[in-house]
Design an enzyme around this catalytic site. Structure first.
Site, short mmCIF file in Angstrom:
data_model
loop_
_atom_site.label_atom_id
_atom_site.label_comp_id
_atom_site.label_asym_id
_atom_site.label_seq_id
_atom_site.Cartn_x
_atom_site.Cartn_y
_atom_site.Cartn_z
N HIS A 65 0.83 -1.27 0.02
CA HIS A 65 0.18 -0.06 0.01
C HIS A 65 0.97 1.23 0.09
O HIS A 65 1.38 1.64 1.05
CB HIS A 65 -1.01 0.02 1.26
CG HIS A 65 -1.97 1.30 1.09
ND1 HIS A 65 -3.43 0.68 1.24
CD2 HIS A 65 -1.62 2.49 1.08
CE1 HIS A 65 -3.86 1.94 1.28
NE2 HIS A 65 -3.19 3.01 1.22
N HIS A 67 1.63 5.24 -2.25
CA HIS A 67 1.22 6.12 -3.11
C HIS A 67 2.29 6.78 -3.96
O HIS A 67 3.15 7.91 -3.34
CB HIS A 67 0.36 7.16 -2.61
CG HIS A 67 -0.89 6.83 -2.01
ND1 HIS A 67 -2.10 6.45 -2.51
CD2 HIS A 67 -1.21 6.38 -0.48
CE1 HIS A 67 -2.98 5.83 -1.63
NE2 HIS A 67 -2.38 5.93 -0.40
N LYS A 190 -9.29 -0.11 -6.25
CA LYS A 190 -9.28 0.54 -5.25
C LYS A 190 -10.45 1.32 -4.82
O LYS A 190 -10.97 2.27 -5.63
CB LYS A 190 -8.19 1.66 -4.89
CG LYS A 190 -8.00 2.50 -3.59
CD LYS A 190 -7.51 1.72 -2.53
CE LYS A 190 -7.63 2.52 -1.13
NZ LYS A 190 -6.88 3.68 -1.29
N HIS A 232 -9.87 0.63 1.20
CA HIS A 232 -9.79 1.48 2.32
C HIS A 232 -11.00 1.14 3.31
O HIS A 232 -12.21 1.68 2.96
CB HIS A 232 -9.53 2.79 1.96
CG HIS A 232 -9.66 3.87 2.92
ND1 HIS A 232 -8.66 4.37 3.61
CD2 HIS A 232 -10.64 4.35 3.58
CE1 HIS A 232 -9.16 5.57 4.38
NE2 HIS A 232 -10.58 5.29 4.59
N HIS A 252 -5.82 -0.79 6.28
CA HIS A 252 -5.80 0.04 7.61
C HIS A 252 -6.52 -0.93 8.80
O HIS A 252 -6.09 -1.18 9.73
CB HIS A 252 -6.41 1.29 7.44
CG HIS A 252 -6.20 2.22 6.11
ND1 HIS A 252 -4.86 2.36 6.02
CD2 HIS A 252 -6.76 2.41 5.26
CE1 HIS A 252 -4.94 3.06 4.91
NE2 HIS A 252 -5.90 3.35 4.49
N ASP A 324 1.14 2.83 3.53
CA ASP A 324 0.38 4.17 2.98
C ASP A 324 1.63 5.32 2.76
O ASP A 324 1.59 6.51 3.02
CB ASP A 324 -0.37 4.80 4.07
CG ASP A 324 -1.54 5.47 3.53
OD1 ASP A 324 -1.73 5.27 2.30
OD2 ASP A 324 -2.56 5.57 4.22
#
Length: 414
Positions: A65, A67, A190, A232, A252, A324
């Site tokens: 996970h 970005h 996602k 998420h 999460h 993340d």
């Protein structure tokens, strides 16, 4: 590309078994041809030798996970930065990710297929990527970008060529939006099934898409194209809706309850904890100009997050490492292993979560995740023994050699 022989190290192959001392790993081109005891391989003299100098040889690590196109920046900076600048910044993020020993990532929104092509074609160094393109979210939900002022400030720009906007409501809109993401090159879908920490107008426990909407997303992705869905999902009801809908992984999992955990075990759902995310929000709040709403929500959830992940781990939920990254600095990924150990996982279990289990979560376990003959030559050499101090991996100086696809991307031993 010639044969390469990594010698004089302890082998942790990613399968969770006992480490093998005095081991070697041999690669030929972009494949592993041998991994095991040194006395089981006879060198031909054609190999380029990398001396691990008594360190530990690991599979290339996997972050499930990230970005890749962002690091959180103050709003004032975002408003004065040209759009295309983010692509040049991403080159540094990708290099930092490799330097941390991460050779494969699952991008959880914001990276388009052009970035992946640039890496695959060798224009820029970077990890192997599985793309989601952009996340699906409800109007007013996590990722909408709507601010309390009435302005819209998306975390990353969307709606440009190759990056469809992810906002959608109702069964037919989510069906169409899922198809748009697939058309844009999504290899995983996602979806934001609940609110989140960074969004100003919701809360992590708020449920977003209905179970039927989530089921349609799964139908369009997994059932029609074999593309899995990652959610998420932080609040218990949103998590349970996602699992019942057939979603492949929960990201999460802050407010997991016993029913949600039981459903995850029953359905074989993966959990990607991202324990580092709320920690990083608090650590970087002043430097990065984090919104006060995000700071307050991080303070509220951080202990609950740890308790939920610990409970899921003890119950036997499959855990794949994810951070993340982008919320925090790229290249700090391996702090997550220490945090996983802090909630009760053994050091070996955190390594397996970052290799074999993460590869299975991505559906790429035939190619990466363990050091075995026939798999892609993703190999990392670290100083010392991480089983004795898993927190040591958080220091990138500990990561001495990084090989991806047979190419050495980092070597401080040379």
């Amino acid at each position: 590309m010639t044969k390469q022989l990594i010698k004089n190290g302890t082998l942790i192959d990613g399968n969770g078994g006992k480490p093998q001392s005095d081991a070697v790993v041999v690669t030929d081109g972009n494949r592993i041809v041998y991994a095991g005891p040194a006395n089981g391989y006879t060198a031909t003299g054609e190999e380029t030798v990398i001396d691990a100098q008594g360190g530990t040889i690991l599979p290339g690590l996997i972050d499930s996970h990230v970005h890749m196109m962002m690091e959180y920046t103050p709003i004032s900076e975002k408003l004065t930065t040209p759009f295309s600048f983010m692509y040049y910044q991403a080159q540094q993020y990708m290099q930092a990710t490799l330097n941390a020993g991460i050779t494969t990532v699952r991008d959880a929104l914001g990276t388009d297929r052009g970035v992946k092509k640039a890496v695959n074609d060798g224009l820029v160094p970077g990890p192997r990527m599985q793309l989601s393109i952009n996340a699906l979210t409800t109007t007013g939900g996590h990722g909408d970008g709507y601010q309390v002022s009435g302005d819209v400030m998306d975390i990353l720009p969307s709606g440009y060529r190759g990056m469809p906007d992810g906002r959608c409501d109702g069964v037919e809109e989510v069906r169409k939006k899922t198809r748009e993401m697939l058309r844009a090159g999504a290899e995983v879908i996602k979806v934001h099934a609940t609110g989140g920490v960074l969004s100003p107008t919701d809360h992590p426990e708020f449920t977003q898409f209905s179970q039927r909407e989530l089921e349609v997303i799964v139908e369009e992705g997994q059932f029609r194209k074999g593309v899995k869905v990652m959610a998420h999902a932080q609040g218990a009801e949103g998590i349970k809706n996602a699992v019942r809908a057939g979603i492949h992984s929960i990201e999460h999992g802050i407010f997991l309850d016993d029913e949600a955990i039981a459903l995850m075990i029953e359905n074989g759902t993966y959990l990607v904890p991202t324990l580092l995310a709320p920690v990083a929000v608090l650590e970087s709040a002043d430097e990065k100009g984090m919104p006060q709403t995000a700071v307050e929500k991080s303070k509220e959830v951080i202990e609950q997050h740890k308790e939920s992940i610990a409970k899921a781990y003890k119950a036997g939920v499959k855990i794949a490492m994810g951070t993340d990254a982008g919320v925090m600095k790229h290249g700090t990924n391996l702090r997550e292993l220490g945090l996983m150990a802090d909630i009760g996982m053994s050091p070996m279990e955190t390594i397996v979560a970052s290799t074999k289990t993460a590869a299975a979560c991505l559906g790429w376990d035939e190619h990466v995740g363990t050091l075995e003959a026939g798999k892609l030559a993703d190999v990392v050499v670290v100083q010392g023994n991480p089983l004795e101090d898993i927190h040591s991996l958080a220091n990138n100086d500990t990561i001495q050699v990084v090989m991806k696809d047979g190419k050495v991307e980092k070597d401080t031993l040379a």
